[in-house]
Write an enzyme that holds these catalytic residues in place. Structure first.
Site, PDB file in Angstrom:
ATOM      1  N   GLY A 167      -2.256  -5.420   8.355  1.00 31.90           N
ATOM      2  CA  GLY A 167      -3.455  -5.378   7.519  1.00 31.90           C
ATOM      3  C   GLY A 167      -3.316  -6.202   6.256  1.00 31.90           C
ATOM      4  N   ASP A 186       0.868  -1.175   0.000  1.00 33.99           N
ATOM      5  CA  ASP A 186       0.000   0.000   0.000  1.00 33.99           C
ATOM      6  C   ASP A 186       0.904   1.225   0.000  1.00 33.99           C
ATOM      7  OD1 ASP A 186       0.920   0.289   2.622  1.00 33.99           O
ATOM      8  OD2 ASP A 186      -1.069   0.255   3.535  1.00 33.99           O
ATOM      9  N   CYS A 241       2.936  -3.234   4.120  1.00 35.89           N
ATOM     10  CA  CYS A 241       2.065  -2.113   4.464  1.00 35.89           C
ATOM     11  C   CYS A 241       2.693  -1.450   5.681  1.00 35.89           C
ATOM     12  CB  CYS A 241       0.611  -2.532   4.679  1.00 35.89           C
ATOM     13  SG  CYS A 241       0.242  -3.480   6.160  1.00 35.89           S
ATOM     14  N   HIS A 297       9.364 -23.538   9.908  1.00 35.38           N
ATOM     15  CA  HIS A 297       8.258 -24.162  10.633  1.00 35.38           C
ATOM     16  C   HIS A 297       6.901 -24.016   9.964  1.00 35.38           C
ATOM     17  CE1 HIS A 297      10.568 -23.955  14.723  1.00 35.38           C
ATOM     18  NE2 HIS A 297      11.258 -24.554  13.768  1.00 35.38           N
ATOM     19  N   ASN A 298       6.709 -22.963   9.177  1.00 36.23           N
ATOM     20  CA  ASN A 298       5.382 -22.683   8.626  1.00 36.23           C
ATOM     21  C   ASN A 298       5.310 -22.768   7.111  1.00 36.23           C
ATOM     22  OD1 ASN A 298       5.788 -20.201  10.982  1.00 36.23           O
ATOM     23  ND2 ASN A 298       4.363 -21.879  11.351  1.00 36.23           N
ATOM     24  N   ARG A 304       1.439 -29.931  10.754  1.00 33.42           N
ATOM     25  CA  ARG A 304       0.784 -28.713  11.248  1.00 33.42           C
ATOM     26  C   ARG A 304       0.372 -27.797  10.093  1.00 33.42           C
ATOM     27  NH1 ARG A 304       5.556 -28.453  15.683  1.00 33.42           N
ATOM     28  NH2 ARG A 304       4.730 -30.106  17.009  1.00 33.42           N
ATOM     29  N   ARG A 334       6.796   0.839   7.892  1.00 32.64           N
ATOM     30  CA  ARG A 334       7.064   1.981   8.771  1.00 32.64           C
ATOM     31  C   ARG A 334       8.011   1.649   9.926  1.00 32.64           C
ATOM     32  NH1 ARG A 334       0.868   4.062   8.766  1.00 32.64           N
ATOM     33  NH2 ARG A 334       1.035   5.399   6.926  1.00 32.64           N
TER      34      ARG A 334
END
Length: 147
Positions: A73, A11, A68, A101-102, A139, A112
């Protein structure tokens, strides 16, 4: 991580960092698809997050980078999509963990709150650390909503 084409979205608050990200990706020789935004004029982050997520889902891009102001968001938007695993990173160690892990397929950074050097270190981890699989695979398989 096998890179196809890196999808990038932001954004207005993420636009300055996105410019650095595009430079980094060019230096690394990664092909890029830019989903916008293309200036620092105020926009709505979901418009760009959904576009990137659709690119991930269709196979047009893999992986993605989104930015962003806080990272939150656009991450929330991305994670509404069943095939997206977006993680917010403000530190290289977090980037390492979201990959190990993910099996994160979208790196989200808070424009920012981090500088270019930190962003470089985060991206270096994201692109080089592999998914560990094993107990983590079980998982990750449970993340999508099952009807």
């Amino acid at each position: 991580m096998e890179v196809k084409t890196v999808g990038v979205a932001c954004d207005h608050a993420g636009y300055p960092l996105k410019q650095f990200v595009l430079q980094y990706l060019e230096e690394k020789g990664y092909p890029v698809k830019d989903y916008g935004t293309w200036s620092d004029a105020s926009v709505d982050y979901p418009d760009y997050g959904h576009a990137l997520a659709k690119g991930i889902e269709s196979g047009e891009v893999y992986p993605g980078i989104a930015i962003c102001g806080s990272g939150q968001g656009i991450s929330m938007t991305l994670n509404k999509h069943q095939q997206v695993r977006a993680g917010v990173c403000w530190d290289p160690e977090i980037a390492q963990l979201i990959r190990q892990h993910n099996d994160a397929n979208v790196l989200v950074m808070p424009g920012r709150f981090i500088d270019n050097n930190t962003a470089r270190a985060i991206m270096d981890k994201f692109f080089t650390v592999p998914f560990e699989g094993g107990r983590h695979a079980r998982r990750v398989e449970k993340i999508p909503v099952q009807d």
